[in-house]
Structures are given as C-alpha cells and as structure tokens.
Design a protein around this motif. Structure first.
Motif, PDB file in Angstrom:
ATOM      1  N   UNK A 205       9.631 -15.215  -5.329  1.00 44.16           N
ATOM      2  CA  UNK A 205      10.331 -15.451  -5.213  1.00 44.16           C
ATOM      3  C   UNK A 205       9.812 -15.782  -3.428  1.00 44.16           C
ATOM      4  N   UNK A 206       9.343 -14.478  -3.177  1.00 47.28           N
ATOM      5  CA  UNK A 206       9.300 -13.933  -1.453  1.00 47.28           C
ATOM      6  C   UNK A 206       7.921 -14.834  -1.808  1.00 47.28           C
ATOM      7  N   UNK A 207       6.995 -15.092  -1.972  1.00 51.23           N
ATOM      8  CA  UNK A 207       5.325 -15.885  -2.149  1.00 51.23           C
ATOM      9  C   UNK A 207       5.322 -16.558  -3.062  1.00 51.23           C
ATOM     10  N   UNK A 208       5.833 -18.317  -2.795  1.00 46.02           N
ATOM     11  CA  UNK A 208       5.925 -19.226  -3.075  1.00 46.02           C
ATOM     12  C   UNK A 208       4.692 -20.010  -3.528  1.00 46.02           C
ATOM     13  N   UNK A 209       3.356 -19.310  -2.550  1.00 43.68           N
ATOM     14  CA  UNK A 209       2.163 -20.126  -2.730  1.00 43.68           C
ATOM     15  C   UNK A 209       1.223 -19.332  -2.510  1.00 43.68           C
ATOM     16  N   UNK A 210      -0.248 -19.603  -2.726  1.00 43.20           N
ATOM     17  CA  UNK A 210      -1.109 -18.828  -1.931  1.00 43.20           C
ATOM     18  C   UNK A 210      -0.604 -18.436  -0.279  1.00 43.20           C
ATOM     19  N   UNK A 211      -0.246 -19.210  -0.166  1.00 44.20           N
ATOM     20  CA  UNK A 211      -0.709 -19.823   1.889  1.00 44.20           C
ATOM     21  C   UNK A 211       0.280 -19.013   2.329  1.00 44.20           C
ATOM     22  N   UNK A 212       1.902 -18.374   1.579  1.00 52.39           N
ATOM     23  CA  UNK A 212       2.803 -17.523   1.457  1.00 52.39           C
ATOM     24  C   UNK A 212       2.186 -15.974   1.751  1.00 52.39           C
TER      25      UNK A 212
ATOM     26  N   UNK B 219      -1.438   1.611  -9.274  1.00 54.89           N
ATOM     27  CA  UNK B 219      -2.753   0.729  -8.968  1.00 54.89           C
ATOM     28  C   UNK B 219      -2.428   0.168  -8.191  1.00 54.89           C
ATOM     29  N   UNK B 220      -1.978   0.733  -6.867  1.00 51.17           N
ATOM     30  CA  UNK B 220      -1.911  -0.068  -5.501  1.00 51.17           C
ATOM     31  C   UNK B 220      -3.056  -0.874  -4.664  1.00 51.17           C
ATOM     32  N   UNK B 221      -4.112  -0.218  -5.225  1.00 52.44           N
ATOM     33  CA  UNK B 221      -5.634  -0.813  -4.931  1.00 52.44           C
ATOM     34  C   UNK B 221      -5.376  -2.588  -5.576  1.00 52.44           C
ATOM     35  N   UNK B 222      -5.022  -2.889  -6.509  1.00 48.99           N
ATOM     36  CA  UNK B 222      -4.698  -4.410  -6.603  1.00 48.99           C
ATOM     37  C   UNK B 222      -3.486  -5.666  -5.702  1.00 48.99           C
ATOM     38  N   UNK B 223      -2.476  -4.887  -5.327  1.00 49.26           N
ATOM     39  CA  UNK B 223      -1.808  -5.419  -4.789  1.00 49.26           C
ATOM     40  C   UNK B 223      -2.521  -5.604  -2.970  1.00 49.26           C
ATOM     41  N   UNK B 224      -3.284  -4.460  -2.661  1.00 45.51           N
ATOM     42  CA  UNK B 224      -4.094  -5.085  -1.159  1.00 45.51           C
ATOM     43  C   UNK B 224      -5.105  -5.598  -1.763  1.00 45.51           C
ATOM     44  N   UNK B 225      -5.907  -5.801  -3.072  1.00 45.49           N
ATOM     45  CA  UNK B 225      -6.637  -6.836  -3.362  1.00 45.49           C
ATOM     46  C   UNK B 225      -6.210  -7.860  -3.938  1.00 45.49           C
ATOM     47  N   UNK B 226      -4.731  -8.029  -3.977  1.00 47.35           N
ATOM     48  CA  UNK B 226      -4.583  -9.494  -4.355  1.00 47.35           C
ATOM     49  C   UNK B 226      -4.280 -10.059  -3.054  1.00 47.35           C
ATOM     50  N   UNK B 227      -3.999 -10.016  -1.699  1.00 46.40           N
ATOM     51  CA  UNK B 227      -2.962 -10.011  -0.504  1.00 46.40           C
ATOM     52  C   UNK B 227      -4.985 -10.310  -0.132  1.00 46.40           C
ATOM     53  N   UNK B 228      -5.537  -9.350  -0.224  1.00 45.05           N
ATOM     54  CA  UNK B 228      -7.322  -9.632   0.679  1.00 45.05           C
ATOM     55  C   UNK B 228      -7.578 -10.898   0.051  1.00 45.05           C
ATOM     56  N   UNK B 229      -7.137 -10.997  -1.255  1.00 48.40           N
ATOM     57  CA  UNK B 229      -8.345 -12.512  -1.821  1.00 48.40           C
ATOM     58  C   UNK B 229      -7.538 -14.064  -2.261  1.00 48.40           C
ATOM     59  N   UNK B 230      -5.697 -13.200  -1.519  1.00 45.69           N
ATOM     60  CA  UNK B 230      -5.582 -14.336  -0.748  1.00 45.69           C
ATOM     61  C   UNK B 230      -6.065 -14.556   0.650  1.00 45.69           C
ATOM     62  N   UNK B 231      -6.142 -14.387   1.774  1.00 47.79           N
ATOM     63  CA  UNK B 231      -6.648 -14.684   2.143  1.00 47.79           C
ATOM     64  C   UNK B 231      -8.012 -14.719   2.523  1.00 47.79           C
ATOM     65  N   UNK B 232      -9.026 -14.766   1.006  1.00 47.85           N
ATOM     66  CA  UNK B 232      -9.843 -15.932   1.012  1.00 47.85           C
ATOM     67  C   UNK B 232     -10.173 -16.670   0.368  1.00 47.85           C
ATOM     68  N   UNK B 233      -9.109 -17.153  -0.719  1.00 43.19           N
ATOM     69  CA  UNK B 233      -8.945 -18.976  -0.551  1.00 43.19           C
ATOM     70  C   UNK B 233      -8.068 -19.335  -0.066  1.00 43.19           C
ATOM     71  N   UNK B 234      -7.376 -19.106   0.997  1.00 42.80           N
ATOM     72  CA  UNK B 234      -7.192 -19.621   2.247  1.00 42.80           C
ATOM     73  C   UNK B 234      -8.534 -20.211   3.060  1.00 42.80           C
TER      74      UNK B 234
END
Ligand code: SF4
Length: 342
Positions: free
Chosen positions: A68-75, A93-108
């Motif tokens: 609902x908050x992040x509809x796509x990888x760009x968001x 396991x918050x490292x997962x959240x930080x890695x997810x965010x970092x990976x989103x930036x890599x993907x974009x």
C-alpha cells in the motif's frame, strides 16, 4: 534398507515427485496468497525477503501495508530507509529491510529487475534459495529452492543425515532439489509454492502429519522410524547471555527514545536508553533471543520531567507517534504496556 543406503550421493529421486507434489498442492496448497495475485517480480521479491525466517501468516499483513505504501520498486528506492524500517517494525531481522531498500536502489540504478538467478543473487541480502524462489515464481525458470521447509522435507524423505549447515550435507540437498524439479517451466511457480506448503503444513518441524503426506510410502524417515530425529539439528552450543538494563523514561504521555546508529544490532531503530544505574520502578525482566545470543532485559519505568533524562542522545516522542517508529519487537511490546498503563 541399511541405514546408510539412503546416504549415497546420486540416489534416484522419488518417482514422479513433481507430479505428485503438484497434485497434492492443487487440492491442499495455498493459492490465495497476496503475492500470487499478481506474481510480479516486485511482489514476489518483497514477499520472499519477508518470508525468510518468518511464517506466512505473520507476513501477510506486513506485505499488505508495504504494498500500500510502496507500490513499485521505484517508490521503494525513493523512500527514506527509516520509513522502510518503520513498516518492518515487529517483523524482526531488520537487516532484511535495510537490504531490501538497498537492493531497490540497485535495481532502479540498473534500469530494471535482474532476469536470472545469478542476477538476483548479486543484489543485497539475496542468497541462492531466495533468488531461485523469485525467478521460479515470477519467470517460471527451472531453479531449485532450498529453504528451511524444503531442507526438512528432503532430509526426512531421503534420510539425509547431518546438519544442513555442513557443506557436504548442503551440497547433497541441493543436488536432490535439482533432480526433483519438473521438466516443464510453466509448472515452476506452483511447484515452488507447493514445496514450501508441504513443509509448512504437513512435514512440520514437530508432529508432521505423515498420514496425509503424498510421500509417506517413499519416506525413509517413516520407514526407519526416525522422523523425530531428522533433520539433524545444528550441533548444540550454549548461546551466550548478555544482560542489559533499559531505562523507560515517561513524561506524561511522552516517552524518551534513542535512535541507534545504522549497522549493527537494531541499527536505525529506536530503543530505550541503556543504563548502568537505573531509576524508577523495576518491571518484570524478560529474555529476547537472537541467533547468536540471549539478551536478558531488565526494564525500569521512570516518570520524569527532565529535558534530557539519560546521557544518551535521544528525544521525547508522544506515545502514539513512538509506536509508529521503527522499533525492535521487545521495545514495541514494552511501549504497548506503558500505553495500557497510562
Ligand atoms: S512422510 Fe512424514 S516425514 Fe516423510 S516427508 Fe511426508 S510428512 Fe515428512
């Protein structure tokens, strides 16, 4: 069968494994998980990261809020990491959240999602099994997964001895997982889900329901009456215990919280001040267990109007706002108790 017969590398896999698993799944498997509709790379990726170490029922509401908050990888890539962690709050396991965010930036930055397993594995926080689960479900690629559920099923079904963290055991399990794959790519999304479902709902850690398992007649653990012994647990090592005292400072309906540095334990999350000499009323102590140690927490509740009640740099937060911050689970639990008392 002799005990070691089942341990030779190159055992023939169970006949028609994929077809029988899929037949079981079509009747008993999970078909209405939110990330299955639609199974886009973005949704499958976020779900698979959330599902590492966490059960489906816990993940579902977090996944819904996240989408609902992040509809796509760009968001997601454009968001502040603290907002990502706030939505992760309580999932652990918050490292997962930080890695997810970092990976989103890599993907974009790279202009789109990776198209194969190795491409996904190159992103932050994604191992082989997670990468395989993503490409199998999102793209229908023939890649084997080996998460905790699949390891458990394979260890029992084939009587695989030894802790799966050992290299030889892990290699054998990967080989079996690959031998069992269906030949047809279009079966891969359901096949992958079916493996996870069998482990999560039938071949469970304790008291598996072998009587409804499609592989009961083939199962080495059943034949040898060793279901409760397999999979072989990690060799026991007593976890070290650390002790902390937490100072919960309350000023009317505000609470004093300290933001931890990024990186390290609970990096970027808000916690209570850790003190050597606590003040106020002791609350019941409790234990929070991490993978590598136990944390014994002694909380103290102190009503104070001091502007800076602890040496740590922190801030006063209205209780309601504090509950929406990224918080470790034990901090959230204590805050909710404070809220109930006030
Ligand atoms: S028969 Fe029992 S132990 Fe064997 S795979 Fe099925 S549920 Fe697991």
């Amino acid at each position: 069968m002799k005990k070691n017969d089942s341990e030779k590398v190159g055992d023939p896999p169970v006949k028609d494994f994929a077809q029988r698993l899929l037949a079981w799944h079509s009747v008993h498997g999970r078909h209405d998980l939110p990330w299955q509709h639609p199974r886009t790379p973005y949704r499958v990726w976020v779900a698979e990261v959330m599902l590492q170490q966490t059960q489906v029922q816990t993940v579902i509401p977090y996944f819904a809020r996240f989408m609902a908050r992040f509809a796509d990888v760009e968001a997601l890539a454009a968001a502040d990491v603290s907002e990502v962690l706030a939505l992760w709050s309580g999932l652990g396991y918050y490292a997962r959240g930080r890695n997810l965010h970092r990976a989103a930036q890599q993907i974009v930055a790279e202009g789109g999602f990776p198209m194969d397993r190795l491409g996904w594995e190159a992103l932050s926080g994604i191992g082989r099994s997670t990468a395989a689960a993503i490409v199998a479900q999102a793209y229908g690629q023939r890649e084997a997964i080996l998460d905790g559920n699949v390891k458990r099923v394979l260890c029992r079904l084939f009587g695989v001895e030894g802790w799966a963290g050992e290299r030889a055991v892990s290699e054998r399990l990967w080989m079996l997982a690959e031998q069992l794959l269906p030949a047809e790519c279009e079966l891969m999304p359901d096949y992958t889900q079916a493996q996870m479902d069998l482990g999560a709902t039938v071949c469970t850690r304790s008291r598996p329901r072998c009587e409804v398992c499609p592989f009961e007649k083939d199962c080495v653990a059943v034949q040898q009456n060793r279901v409760s012994e397999l999979p072989t647990p990690r060799p026991r090592k007593a976890l070290p215990v650390r002790e902390v005292m937490w100072q919960i400072c309350v000023n009317d309906d505000r609470v004093w919280l300290v933001e931890r540095d990024q990186g390290g334990l609970w990096g970027g999350l808000h916690v209570f001040a850790q003190v050597e000499t606590p003040r106020g009323v002791p609350l019941p102590p409790f234990r929070h267990t991490f993978t590598h140690f136990h944390l014994d927490i002694a909380p103290y509740l102190w009503h104070t109007h001091l502007p800076n009640p602890t040496p740590d740099t922190g801030a006063w937060w209205p209780l309601q706002e504090a509950l929406a911050l990224p918080l470790p689970a034990p901090v959230k639990k204590l805050l909710m108790e404070v809220q109930d008392e006030s």
